[in-house]
Design a protein around this motif. Structure first.
Motif, mmCIF file in Angstrom:
data_model
loop_
_atom_site.group_PDB
_atom_site.id
_atom_site.type_symbol
_atom_site.label_atom_id
_atom_site.label_comp_id
_atom_site.label_asym_id
_atom_site.label_seq_id
_atom_site.Cartn_x
_atom_site.Cartn_y
_atom_site.Cartn_z
ATOM 1 N N ASP A 11 30.116 51.694 39.987
ATOM 2 C CA ASP A 11 31.216 50.497 40.028
ATOM 3 C C ASP A 11 32.904 50.602 40.979
ATOM 4 O OD1 ASP A 11 29.583 49.041 38.368
ATOM 5 O OD2 ASP A 11 31.317 48.521 36.936
ATOM 6 N N ARG A 12 33.665 50.383 41.841
ATOM 7 C CA ARG A 12 34.637 50.734 42.214
ATOM 8 C C ARG A 12 35.742 49.502 42.384
ATOM 9 N NH1 ARG A 12 34.926 50.459 47.630
ATOM 10 N NH2 ARG A 12 32.722 49.017 48.762
ATOM 11 N N THR A 13 36.823 49.826 42.540
ATOM 12 C CA THR A 13 38.023 48.910 42.111
ATOM 13 C C THR A 13 38.915 48.817 43.607
ATOM 14 O OG1 THR A 13 38.265 48.878 39.984
ATOM 15 C CG2 THR A 13 39.544 48.150 41.032
ATOM 16 N N HIS A 15 41.788 47.025 46.214
ATOM 17 C CA HIS A 15 43.181 46.383 45.539
ATOM 18 C C HIS A 15 43.416 46.131 46.919
ATOM 19 C CE1 HIS A 15 47.486 45.544 44.808
ATOM 20 N NE2 HIS A 15 47.264 45.141 46.388
ATOM 21 N N GLU A 29 42.846 43.918 41.559
ATOM 22 C CA GLU A 29 42.052 44.633 41.758
ATOM 23 C C GLU A 29 40.456 44.172 41.613
ATOM 24 O OE1 GLU A 29 43.109 47.752 41.535
ATOM 25 O OE2 GLU A 29 45.579 47.584 40.821
ATOM 26 N N THR A 31 36.733 44.552 41.239
ATOM 27 C CA THR A 31 35.727 45.644 40.785
ATOM 28 C C THR A 31 34.231 45.122 41.805
ATOM 29 O OG1 THR A 31 37.220 45.759 38.664
ATOM 30 C CG2 THR A 31 34.615 46.621 38.801
#
Ligand SMILES: Nc1nc2c(c(=O)[nH]1)N[C@H]1C(S)=C(S)[C@@H](COP(=O)(O)OP(=O)(O)OC[C@H]3O[C@@H](n4cnc5c(=O)[nH]c(N)nc54)[C@H](O)[C@@H]3O)O[C@H]1N2
Ligand SMILES: Nc1nc2c(c(=O)[nH]1)N[C@H]1C(S)=C(S)[C@@H](COP(=O)(O)OP(=O)(O)OC[C@H]3O[C@@H](n4cnc5c(=O)[nH]c(N)nc54)[C@H](O)[C@@H]3O)O[C@H]1N2
Ligand code: SF4
Ligand SMILES: [Mo]
Length: 692
Positions: A11-13, A15, A29, A31
């Motif tokens: 998982d990455r977030t 912007h 944000e 995800t």
């Protein structure tokens, strides 16, 4: 899973920025897991968002990965209109079909027979207007006057204040009086409502001025339910009392305003008794509001575009915007007025949109608010329409005319959208658009003072393209070899603003990209016009506007009555003044195809006062026809004292094809325009209601 399948990426977030046409422009944000958006949250470190999103966007993964997303180009194979059927084609075929048709039309009729039609379905700087504008300018297509939302109010406000600028919304927590004038913040400007509540906790008095008792009005100390379209009369009445009772700041007026004597003369005839009669209020309410406004300081007026949708919409904002200069409310950081913050940003629109690519003399201009009439009657005729960022068949006034126009068999229509909207049903070529989570963009806001980057979180779904890439490819196909058509999205983001402007001090596109968001370099907690310096021609707050006079308009504020209810012949047949403001769970027509939000809104409703319902023998919950000479739509009645007798309220904007009778409230709205800015008059609309 086979042994060779890649493991899901961690998982990455990422912007992002909310691209919807909403003043809040939240920082997101996003995800991502295995190429899918799994969660969207409000950024906690972005002050206006403060970690909170509206319900619509909190459920965004459902919209991004909705099974109805358009994923590849299509060509219509049956009749235009509801139920239209399409077949898949390649991008190459789609671009060829468009290029050939545009070239033929340009050769036979001139390129101004081709009309772009777009609004703020995507409000990013790139998504809203960049490569698309360059393309249509270079093509020599007709220009579009984008009037459907804000042009009347923006012009009236500009005449007084000089630009779409006002108090810093973050300062409002220190106000002692906050007037929410024609704005339903709880629904349409949720993050401002958070600040309003903080002001209330700190002791501010909150007053809502709205013909309908909204969720916002419920939470204010006072609700002033004036008749729709009478705001300028109320503002003139307040000015009358302020001047009569010497509740004004003579020093501020002398130094920083223009035309006080003429204004004083003008408002002399707007005594509270007359104003109360026009607005449908008590005289005492007008007197008291004027005294509260003058004595509770700091006094902030948050207004919005709800009051610019009747015949005198320009004058309404012009008159309201005069108030803080009379009392000197601008002296305090939490005083003044705010319509929109968009004018605080140093946008480099000429660099971004390249109007210099237009032929000379410039092509004709088509007003988007009269697209129905234009498609049927414009001379020379409109031969092609390119729709993106908008759903005119559902949102433009007098829908029967709009539909007749779109149904013209000889009209060539291209629609670029994420979904098969009501408008898409009339497309010859239907193209898939990416969501903002699949593209890069840079955002300003019309409700706060921050710049943001929107980074792509996932790869484009299917064969969807962002607006920029679509027009880049079309430009290439038409042989436009100007260097600007090779600019990347990154280049466009850099070109969108004048980074040398002091309001962007210390910022660059590179820095913004790294940081995600940044506040404009405007001093915090300051009062922008405490010592004048208005962006008007005179540098003063202009009670008298030479700029308006030079256009043949009244240089002073005045009351312009709504077009329809002053028309007694019409009022005899259609006695109810209908307003159609936004529903909480829709954003214009966006989200109005989501099962979740359709379930929340249940069905199109019309709210009637108990006396009006009883007079028509209509019970709560019963189905009715809402009609006038322009058309009709069906709705379910809610009998409520939230509306005053003589006024009706129906929330908007339903998709026609998701409505019980295949029509929506714009069947009854009118294509008449406002006093200034050529705006639409959605809330200047008389109807009658009868049992279905
Ligand atoms: N009766 C009545 N009518 C009204 C109003 C009212 O209050 N009452 N309000 C008016 C107002 S204020 C406005 S602003 C207009 C709004 O009218 P529209 O601008 O038409 O409304 P939206 O639903 O915001 O956006 C339209 C479409 O843009 C698409 N879209 C989103 N992002 C992109 C993108 O990146 N590319 C492309 N190509 N498409 C994209 C969405 O999927 C959506 O279908 O409606 C007006 N109509
Ligand atoms: N949830 C949600 N949020 C939205 C939108 C949406 O569709 N849904 N649309 C977005 C868009 S495009 C825009 S332009 C903004 C609009 O945002 P706003 O301008 O803040 O407002 P609306 O909610 O349209 O509210 C207008 C309010 O004005 C009232 N009103 C109607 N006529 C009059 C009048 O003549 N005088 C006065 N004083 N009040 C009147 C209505 O009853 C309504 O409560 O909201 C944005 N935010
Ligand atoms: S629609 Fe408005 S309130 Fe909702 S997330 Fe977007 S900007 Fe924020
Ligand atoms: Mo709007």
């Amino acid at each position: 899973m086979t042994e060779t399948a890649p493991l899901p990426a961690a998982d990455r977030t990422v912007h992002g920025a909310c691209p919807h046409d909403c003043p809040d422009t939240c920082a997101l944000e996003v995800t991502v897991s295995a190429g899918r958006v799994i969660k969207v949250a409000g950024a906690a470190d972005h002050a206006p968002t403060a970690g909170v999103l509206c319900t619509k966007v909190a459920f965004y993964p459902e919209r991004i990965h909705h099974p109805d997303r358009l994923l590849y180009p299509q060509r219509r194979i049956g009749a235009k209109g509801p139920g239209a059927r399409f077949e898949r084609i390649t991008w190459d075929e789609a671009l060829t079909a468009i290029a050939e048709r545009f070239q033929r039309i340009a050769a036979e009729h001139g390129a101004e027979a081709i009309v772009p039609y777009s609004y703020a379905g995507n409000s990013g700087m790139l998504g809203y207007g960049s490569m698309d504008r360059r393309f249509f300018h270079r093509l020599g297509a007709a220009q579009l006057d984008r009037t459907i939302c804000a042009s009347a109010g923006a012009m009236g406000y500009r005449a007084t204040i000089g630009a779409s600028v006002g108090f810093d919304p973050e300062n409002v927590v220190d106000a002692r009086l906050l007037i929410l004038w024609g704005t339903n913040s709880v629904v349409s400007n949720l993050h401002f409502w958070r600040l309003a509540q903080e002001a209330k906790r700190r002791g501010a008095r909150l007053i809502a001025i709205d013909p309908y008792r909204t969720a916002t009005a419920d939470k204010c100390h006072q609700h002033i339910a004036l008749l729709p379209g009478t705001d300028s009369a109320l503002a003139l009445g307040l000015m009358h009392v302020l001047i009569r009772d010497e509740l004004i700041d003579r020093d501020y007026i002398a130094r920083y305003t223009l035309g006080f004597d003429a204004l004083a003369e003008r408002v002399r005839s707007y005594a509270p008794a007359r104003v109360a009669a026009i607005c449908g209020l008590d005289e005492a309410t007008v007197e008291q509001l004027a005294h509260d406004y003058a004595t509770l300081a700091p006094a902030a007026i948050r207004t919005n575009y709800g009051i610019n949708r009747t015949a005198g919409g320009g004058m309404a904002l012009r008159a309201v915007a005069c108030l803080p200069a009379l009392t000197g409310a601008w002296r305090q950081p939490a005083g003044g007025v705010l319509l929109s913050t968009s004018g605080h940003y140093p946008v480099a629109s000429a660099a971004l949109e390249r109007p210099d690519l237009m032929p000379s003399p410039p092509p004709r201009t088509i007003n988007m608010s009269t697209i129905g009439n234009d498609l049927l009657h414009a001379r020379p005729p409109i031969r092609a329409l390119f729709v993106y960022n908008s759903n005119p068949v559902a949102v433009a006034p007098q829908a029967a005319e709009v539909v007749r126009g779109f149904a013209r068999p000889d009209l060539f229509t291209v629609v670029h959208d994420l979904f098969q909207t009501d408008t898409a049903d009339y497309a010859d070529i239907l193209l898939p658009a990416t969501s903002h989570m699949e593209q890069l963009d840079i955002h300003k806001s019309y409700g706060h003072l921050y710049l943001q980057v929107n980074r792509p979180a996932i790869a484009p779904l299917g064969e969807a393209l962002p607006n920029t890439e679509l027009f880049r490819r079309l430009a290439r196909r038409l042989g436009f070899d100007d260097a600007c058509f090779a600019d990347s999205d990154d280049d466009l983001c850099r070109q969108a603003f004048d980074w040398s402007d002091p309001r962007l001090a210390g910022l660059s596109w590179e820095k913004l990209k790294a940081d995600g968001h940044a506040r404009l370099a405007l001093p915090r907690g300051s009062a922008p016009f405490a010592a004048g310096g208005f962006p008007t021609p005179s540098g003063k707050c202009e009670f008298y506007s030479e700029w308006l006079a030079s256009q043949g308009l009244d240089p002073l504020p005045d009351f312009i009555a709504p077009r329809e209810w002053q028309h007694s012949a019409l009022a005899a047949d259609f006695p109810l003044a209908l307003i159609t403001p936004p529903a909480r769970n829709f954003l214009n027509t966006s989200f109005a195809n989501s099962a979740r939000f359709l379930a929340q809104e249940e069905s199109p409703e019309i709210h009637l006062h108990p006396a009006d319902a009883a007079a028509r023998g209509i019970a709560n919950g019963s189905p009715v026809r809402v009609f006038n000479r322009r058309g009709e739509f069906r709705a379910r009645v809610v009998v409520t004292d939230r509306v005053r007798s003589g006024v009706a309220m129906a929330t908007s904007i339903w998709w026609r094809k998701r409505s019980p009778d295949g029509r929506n409230c714009n069947e009854v709205t009118s294509q008449a325009l406002t006093d200034m800015g050529g705006g639409a008059t959605f809330y200047d609309c008389l109807v009658e209601v009868a049992k279905a």
